[in-house]
Design a protein around this motif. Structure first.
Motif, PDB file in Angstrom:
ATOM      1  N   GLN A 135       0.834  -1.203   0.000  1.00 35.86           N
ATOM      2  CA  GLN A 135       0.000   0.000   0.000  1.00 35.86           C
ATOM      3  C   GLN A 135       0.869   1.253   0.000  1.00 35.86           C
ATOM      4  O   GLN A 135       0.589   2.214  -0.720  1.00 35.86           O
ATOM      5  N   ALA A 136       1.928   1.242   0.782  1.00 37.27           N
ATOM      6  CA  ALA A 136       2.831   2.403   0.840  1.00 37.27           C
ATOM      7  C   ALA A 136       3.521   2.633  -0.496  1.00 37.27           C
ATOM      8  O   ALA A 136       3.686   3.781  -0.939  1.00 37.27           O
ATOM      9  N   LEU A 137       3.898   1.559  -1.163  1.00 37.87           N
ATOM     10  CA  LEU A 137       4.545   1.689  -2.468  1.00 37.87           C
ATOM     11  C   LEU A 137       3.590   2.284  -3.491  1.00 37.87           C
ATOM     12  O   LEU A 137       3.971   3.142  -4.301  1.00 37.87           O
ATOM     13  N   GLU A 138       2.334   1.842  -3.460  1.00 37.59           N
ATOM     14  CA  GLU A 138       1.331   2.362  -4.395  1.00 37.59           C
ATOM     15  C   GLU A 138       1.090   3.847  -4.168  1.00 37.59           C
ATOM     16  O   GLU A 138       1.032   4.641  -5.120  1.00 37.59           O
ATOM     17  N   ILE A 139       0.932   4.233  -2.908  1.00 40.22           N
ATOM     18  CA  ILE A 139       0.688   5.651  -2.594  1.00 40.22           C
ATOM     19  C   ILE A 139       1.935   6.477  -2.902  1.00 40.22           C
ATOM     20  O   ILE A 139       1.839   7.625  -3.362  1.00 40.22           O
ATOM     21  N   SER A 140       3.109   5.906  -2.683  1.00 37.82           N
ATOM     22  CA  SER A 140       4.355   6.610  -2.971  1.00 37.82           C
ATOM     23  C   SER A 140       4.450   6.992  -4.444  1.00 37.82           C
ATOM     24  O   SER A 140       4.895   8.104  -4.785  1.00 37.82           O
ATOM     25  N   GLU A 141       4.018   6.096  -5.330  1.00 42.19           N
ATOM     26  CA  GLU A 141       4.050   6.395  -6.758  1.00 42.19           C
ATOM     27  C   GLU A 141       3.121   7.556  -7.111  1.00 42.19           C
ATOM     28  O   GLU A 141       3.423   8.365  -7.993  1.00 42.19           O
ATOM     29  N   LYS A 142       1.986   7.654  -6.419  1.00 39.41           N
ATOM     30  CA  LYS A 142       1.021   8.718  -6.699  1.00 39.41           C
ATOM     31  C   LYS A 142       1.475  10.067  -6.148  1.00 39.41           C
ATOM     32  O   LYS A 142       1.107  11.113  -6.694  1.00 39.41           O
ATOM     33  N   THR A 143       2.224  10.044  -5.055  1.00 43.11           N
ATOM     34  CA  THR A 143       2.573  11.282  -4.355  1.00 43.11           C
ATOM     35  C   THR A 143       4.022  11.707  -4.521  1.00 43.11           C
ATOM     36  O   THR A 143       4.373  12.831  -4.144  1.00 43.11           O
ATOM     37  N   SER A 144       4.856  10.814  -5.041  1.00 41.37           N
ATOM     38  CA  SER A 144       6.311  11.065  -5.161  1.00 41.37           C
ATOM     39  C   SER A 144       6.968  11.212  -3.799  1.00 41.37           C
ATOM     40  O   SER A 144       8.025  11.830  -3.675  1.00 41.37           O
ATOM     41  N   LYS A 145       6.332  10.655  -2.767  1.00 40.93           N
ATOM     42  CA  LYS A 145       6.918  10.684  -1.437  1.00 40.93           C
ATOM     43  C   LYS A 145       7.760   9.434  -1.213  1.00 40.93           C
ATOM     44  O   LYS A 145       7.488   8.368  -1.776  1.00 40.93           O
ATOM     45  N   ASP A 146       8.763   9.569  -0.356  1.00 38.17           N
ATOM     46  CA  ASP A 146       9.553   8.423   0.080  1.00 38.17           C
ATOM     47  C   ASP A 146       8.601   7.360   0.630  1.00 38.17           C
ATOM     48  O   ASP A 146       7.795   7.659   1.513  1.00 38.17           O
TER      49      ASP A 146
END
Length: 253
Positions: free
Chosen positions: A66-77
């Motif tokens: 889930q964190a990886l998916e959201i990271s791609e959308k937000t460009s966050k670490d």
């Protein structure tokens, strides 16, 4: 009414195990600053988290899908995203560079209040576990040492819906009610107020933020002095909950 905002200098860099209340007292003494009845101390929550050892080492974080998916959308670490997930009970909205969530404390804010500012490189700082209890400990320490009745507000800097820019807001309170219900009073034309409730803790936190700053000012503790309603709203059992809007009344969720 004259309200003063007094930044306490000589607050050292705070480390785990430090007694924030005692440090505030000693810093005030070093400046010849007398603590007075009904002073309101606005304390940056960062120093409290650091004193309580509430820091997370980036290298220790295990990242979920889930964190990886959201990271791609937000460009966050993705490690920061994982921490936001861990500190939240609900992810409300994900945008190009932000995550709006409800924290375990009940705050709806960006990134669950996770911050990298003014902490050592490689660490993240969540919101204190219990900001009301932290504020109460600081207040009790100051009152025991000075014999004065004071209030303490733990503050953070947050953005607001529909408006640009961040302001100071209250995360925890002790010694003062966070809201002032003025229903039943009258306006200048003798009309009775029906729904007027003032978020005084947020107002005081925002006022203090003018002096506290957001960068390298080094003023994490501000005394707000001369607030006439501080005595009227005095409470040793107060907490931040009255200022939080229940989800069932949140028309935007």
């Amino acid at each position: 009414m004259c309200v003063k905002l007094i930044g306490i200098k000589n607050i050292p860099m705070i480390g785990q195990g430090d007694d924030v209340g005692t440090i505030i007292i000693e810093a005030a003494k070093s400046e010849g600053l007398e603590i007075m009845d009904h002073d309101v101390f606005v304390v940056a929550e960062t120093v409290v988290s650091k004193a309580e050892g509430n820091l997370i080492k980036l290298d220790s974080i295990e990242v979920s899908e889930q964190a990886l998916e959201i990271s791609e959308k937000t460009s966050k670490d993705p490690r920061i995203v994982q921490t936001i997930i861990d500190e939240s009970v609900e992810i409300i909205k994900v945008g190009p560079n932000f995550i709006i969530s409800e924290t375990k404390h009940g705050f709806v804010c960006a990134n669950a209040g996770i911050d990298e500012s003014n902490v050592e490189t490689g660490f993240l700082k969540p919101i204190p576990h219990d900001s009301d209890e932290s504020a109460s400990i600081i207040r009790t320490t100051i009152e025991s040492a000075t014999g004065k009745n004071v209030a303490v507000i733990l503050s953070d800097t947050q953005g607001r819906p529909f408006r640009e820019g961040a302001v100071g807001v209250a995360l925890g309170v002790s010694g003062i009610d966070p809201v002032w219900n003025r229903q039943g009073e009258t306006d200048l034309f003798e009309r009775e107020l029906e729904t007027t409730t003032i978020a005084v803790a947020d107002e005081l936190a925002s006022a203090a933020s003018i002096v506290m700053g957001q960068a390298a000012e080094g003023l994490p503790v501000i005394i707000v002095r001369g607030v006439e309603y501080a005595e009227k709203l005095r409470s040793t059992t107060s907490n931040i909950k009255p200022i939080l809007r229940p989800k069932k009344f949140d028309v935007f969720r």
